[in-house]
Enzyme design. Structure first.
Site, mmCIF file in Angstrom:
data_model
loop_
_atom_site.group_PDB
_atom_site.id
_atom_site.type_symbol
_atom_site.label_atom_id
_atom_site.label_comp_id
_atom_site.label_asym_id
_atom_site.label_seq_id
_atom_site.Cartn_x
_atom_site.Cartn_y
_atom_site.Cartn_z
ATOM 1 N N TYR A 10 5.283 -22.139 -34.420
ATOM 2 C CA TYR A 10 6.674 -22.362 -34.820
ATOM 3 C C TYR A 10 7.168 -23.773 -34.507
ATOM 4 O O TYR A 10 8.158 -24.229 -35.082
ATOM 5 C CB TYR A 10 7.581 -21.332 -34.147
ATOM 6 C CG TYR A 10 7.474 -19.951 -34.758
ATOM 7 C CD1 TYR A 10 8.291 -19.590 -35.826
ATOM 8 C CD2 TYR A 10 6.555 -19.027 -34.287
ATOM 9 C CE1 TYR A 10 8.204 -18.341 -36.394
ATOM 10 C CE2 TYR A 10 6.456 -17.760 -34.858
ATOM 11 C CZ TYR A 10 7.272 -17.424 -35.914
ATOM 12 O OH TYR A 10 7.164 -16.171 -36.491
ATOM 13 N N ASP A 30 -5.723 -25.855 -35.104
ATOM 14 C CA ASP A 30 -5.436 -24.519 -34.599
ATOM 15 C C ASP A 30 -6.743 -23.760 -34.446
ATOM 16 O O ASP A 30 -7.678 -23.947 -35.232
ATOM 17 C CB ASP A 30 -4.495 -23.755 -35.541
ATOM 18 C CG ASP A 30 -3.753 -22.639 -34.829
ATOM 19 O OD1 ASP A 30 -2.580 -22.849 -34.472
ATOM 20 O OD2 ASP A 30 -4.353 -21.572 -34.611
ATOM 21 N N VAL A 153 14.792 -27.599 -30.482
ATOM 22 C CA VAL A 153 15.257 -27.281 -31.834
ATOM 23 C C VAL A 153 15.637 -25.808 -31.945
ATOM 24 O O VAL A 153 15.178 -24.966 -31.187
ATOM 25 C CB VAL A 153 14.181 -27.621 -32.883
ATOM 26 C CG1 VAL A 153 13.989 -29.129 -32.965
ATOM 27 C CG2 VAL A 153 12.859 -26.935 -32.576
ATOM 28 N N LYS A 204 14.501 -29.522 -19.882
ATOM 29 C CA LYS A 204 14.277 -28.526 -20.937
ATOM 30 C C LYS A 204 14.479 -27.113 -20.402
ATOM 31 O O LYS A 204 15.114 -26.264 -21.047
ATOM 32 C CB LYS A 204 12.870 -28.679 -21.513
ATOM 33 C CG LYS A 204 12.416 -27.543 -22.431
ATOM 34 C CD LYS A 204 13.341 -27.383 -23.635
ATOM 35 C CE LYS A 204 13.060 -26.115 -24.422
ATOM 36 N NZ LYS A 204 11.790 -26.091 -25.115
ATOM 37 N N ASN A 208 17.724 -24.093 -21.462
ATOM 38 C CA ASN A 208 17.579 -22.687 -21.826
ATOM 39 C C ASN A 208 18.107 -21.753 -20.744
ATOM 40 O O ASN A 208 18.646 -20.688 -21.041
ATOM 41 C CB ASN A 208 16.117 -22.383 -22.145
ATOM 42 C CG ASN A 208 15.677 -23.044 -23.430
ATOM 43 O OD1 ASN A 208 16.439 -23.156 -24.378
ATOM 44 N ND2 ASN A 208 14.440 -23.506 -23.472
ATOM 45 N N HIS A 242 40.736 -20.931 -24.384
ATOM 46 C CA HIS A 242 40.968 -21.909 -23.323
ATOM 47 C C HIS A 242 40.069 -23.118 -23.589
ATOM 48 O O HIS A 242 38.885 -22.955 -23.895
ATOM 49 C CB HIS A 242 40.645 -21.297 -21.961
ATOM 50 C CG HIS A 242 41.060 -22.133 -20.796
ATOM 51 N ND1 HIS A 242 40.438 -23.322 -20.475
ATOM 52 C CD2 HIS A 242 42.037 -21.964 -19.863
ATOM 53 C CE1 HIS A 242 41.003 -23.846 -19.402
ATOM 54 N NE2 HIS A 242 41.980 -23.038 -19.012
ATOM 55 N N ARG A 244 38.483 -25.152 -21.838
ATOM 56 C CA ARG A 244 37.331 -25.400 -20.962
ATOM 57 C C ARG A 244 36.510 -24.141 -20.707
ATOM 58 O O ARG A 244 35.774 -24.060 -19.730
ATOM 59 C CB ARG A 244 37.824 -26.005 -19.634
ATOM 60 C CG ARG A 244 38.337 -27.427 -19.801
ATOM 61 C CD ARG A 244 38.927 -27.999 -18.532
ATOM 62 N NE ARG A 244 40.132 -27.297 -18.107
ATOM 63 C CZ ARG A 244 41.340 -27.501 -18.636
ATOM 64 N NH1 ARG A 244 41.494 -28.360 -19.630
ATOM 65 N NH2 ARG A 244 42.389 -26.832 -18.199
ATOM 66 N N CYS A 258 11.735 -19.139 -25.671
ATOM 67 C CA CYS A 258 12.398 -20.040 -24.719
ATOM 68 C C CYS A 258 13.257 -19.288 -23.708
ATOM 69 O O CYS A 258 12.933 -19.226 -22.528
ATOM 70 C CB CYS A 258 13.255 -21.056 -25.469
ATOM 71 S SG CYS A 258 12.315 -22.281 -26.397
ATOM 72 N N LYS A 315 16.437 -13.224 -33.178
ATOM 73 C CA LYS A 315 17.669 -13.816 -33.693
ATOM 74 C C LYS A 315 17.671 -13.687 -35.200
ATOM 75 O O LYS A 315 16.657 -13.338 -35.806
ATOM 76 C CB LYS A 315 17.833 -15.277 -33.257
ATOM 77 C CG LYS A 315 16.876 -16.233 -33.913
ATOM 78 C CD LYS A 315 17.050 -17.657 -33.379
ATOM 79 C CE LYS A 315 18.386 -18.269 -33.711
ATOM 80 N NZ LYS A 315 18.545 -18.648 -35.129
ATOM 81 N N LYS A 392 25.075 -6.617 -32.249
ATOM 82 C CA LYS A 392 25.188 -8.070 -32.463
ATOM 83 C C LYS A 392 26.551 -8.478 -33.020
ATOM 84 O O LYS A 392 26.786 -9.657 -33.279
ATOM 85 C CB LYS A 392 24.088 -8.545 -33.417
ATOM 86 C CG LYS A 392 22.674 -8.278 -32.928
ATOM 87 C CD LYS A 392 22.325 -9.104 -31.705
ATOM 88 C CE LYS A 392 22.081 -10.554 -32.047
ATOM 89 N NZ LYS A 392 21.574 -11.335 -30.907
#
Length: 425
Positions: A10, A30, A153, A204, A208, A242, A244, A258, A315, A392
């Site tokens: 991916y 690969d 990404v 990184k 996450n 709000h 903040r 991730c 997702k 969801k």
């Protein structure tokens, strides 16, 4: 410039295609022959917006070719998986990174740049990667330039973000950083952020981890709100007005390569210093069981023992099921219910919507695909009892006669068995 990209998943495949589309000669490497064969036949093996057409362009131009073995190049980019180990802390398993490094060592020559894009635990570049290059007889920073440049990404928008997002360049030495930056200057229009390798690794992971911790807060809010019979989604909506405050979106759990993986790398590196991260992980890991319990309550007096699961990916609008809580929930529900499955992005699991909903007593929405925003009669006409549990909060339209639950009105599930006005065929 010639580049070898090791790993065509991916991240590795889009990376290869974007480099090739900017005039770089790319060999994509690969170990899976079926992946190499499919790519060389002109077809990508992942779902990603805009990637197939760009891939066809670079294949036609001769700038990309897939193969099983590396060859000499100017730069080598490693984009292989780094799963969790099966140990106490689910620490970072670097075996695929090590294997990739061992594969390229015979082809290294002075002046090459070696970049690890794979997400790795802090100090992996210094403690694992650097020694392998040194043992091959090279001086890092003089002969070979070594850096960690993590991908940052969003699946579904990878090609755009690779070009326009800021890019962290974490070299073992300052010269390593500059040489790696030269590689990415080929196409990156965002800022090239220069750093040390360890800083890049931890940055990184914390990007996450930040999201994982904030999703855990939202998920805990759902449980608190259910206890108090308060609409958690309304609370989040108001709180986020709000200037903040930015409460994240609750859901059935956290998945993907991730968010469900990287926080453990931080915990494993400093277990005594990371209690908040551990707690957040535990909350998010608990959400599939929470969903299963709500399903059991809804199904207590249902006319049939069938549930229709809508969505298996972690997702919306992608085909990636890695670490997906939807997969975990589906497998657990199968132990006690007849489960129909419909996911238009995961064909090897999915039935037709007609088959998946036939004689069903519940639509259980576990992924926020665009296809689920509007539930019309085609989804419910074959159901025995028209009920929806939307984990969801994706559904915006549904027929009036449908009983609809989400994480805002989830407390009402407890009163479900007292209702007598459910739509029944």
């Amino acid at each position: 410039m010639k580049i070898n990209v090791i790993g065509l998943g991916y991240i590795g495949l889009p990376t290869s295609v974007v480099f090739a589309s900017h005039g770089v000669e790319v060999k994509g490497i690969d170990t899976k022959k079926e992946v190499v064969d499919k790519l060389n036949a002109g077809q990508i093996h992942i779902e990603e917006e805009g990637l197939q057409s760009l891939f066809e362009e670079v294949v036609d131009s001769g700038m990309f070719q897939a193969q099983l073995q590396p060859e000499e190049a100017d730069a080598f980019i490693i984009a292989v998986p780094t799963p969790n180990k099966d140990d106490e802390f689910k620490s970072c398993d670097t075996r695929y990174v090590v294997s990739a490094l061992q594969a390229i060592v015979p082809f290294l020559r002075k002046g090459n740049t070696v970049i690890v894009e794979s997400t790795i635990a802090p100090r992996t570049m210094e403690d694992v990667v650097l020694p392998i290059i040194q043992e091959a007889g090279f001086s890092v920073g003089e002969d070979i330039f070594l850096a960690h440049c993590p991908e940052r990404v969003l699946p579904g928008n990878i090609v755009h973000e690779m070009v326009y997002n800021p890019r962290i360049i974490g070299g073992i030495t300052e010269q390593c950083t500059e040489e790696a930056a030269r590689v990415y200057q080929t196409f990156v229009k965002g800022e090239l952020i220069r750093s040390k390798a360890g800083e890049a690794e931890l940055s990184k992971l914390m990007e996450n981890t930040f999201r994982d911790v904030n999703i855990a807060l939202a998920n805990e809010l759902v449980k608190v709100s259910e206890k108090l019979n308060i609409d958690a989604l309304k609370v989040i909506e108001m709180a986020n007005l709000h200037p903040r405050v930015n409460l994240h979106t609750p859901g059935p759990g956290v998945g993907g390569h991730c968010l469900a993986v990287d926080p453990y790398f931080v915990v494993a590196s400093a277990p005594e210093e990371s209690p908040l991260i551990k707690t957040a992980r535990a909350i998010n890991v608990s959400m599939p069981k929470f969903v299963e319990a709500k399903v059991d309550e809804i199904m207590a007096n249902a006319p049939t023992n069938k549930i229709s699961v809508l969505g298996l990916t972690y997702k919306g609008n992608i085909d990636d099921i890695r670490e997906s809580p939807a997969m975990e929930i589906m497998e657990e529900l199968r132990k006690k219910y007849d489960v129909g499955i419909y996911d238009p992005h995961v064909s090897h699991y999915s039935e037709s919507i007609e088959s998946a909903t036939a004689n069903s007593s519940l639509l259980l929405i576990l992924t926020d695909h665009n296809e689920f925003k509007a539930i019309d009669e085609s989804y419910i006409k074959n159901m025995k009892q028209a009920q929806i549990l939307d984990t969801k909060n994706i559904v915006k339209e549904y027929p009036e006669h449908v009983t609809y639950f989400n994480f805002g009105n989830i407390a009402e599930v407890k009163q479900l068995n007292e209702k007598d006005d459910l739509y029944v065929h």
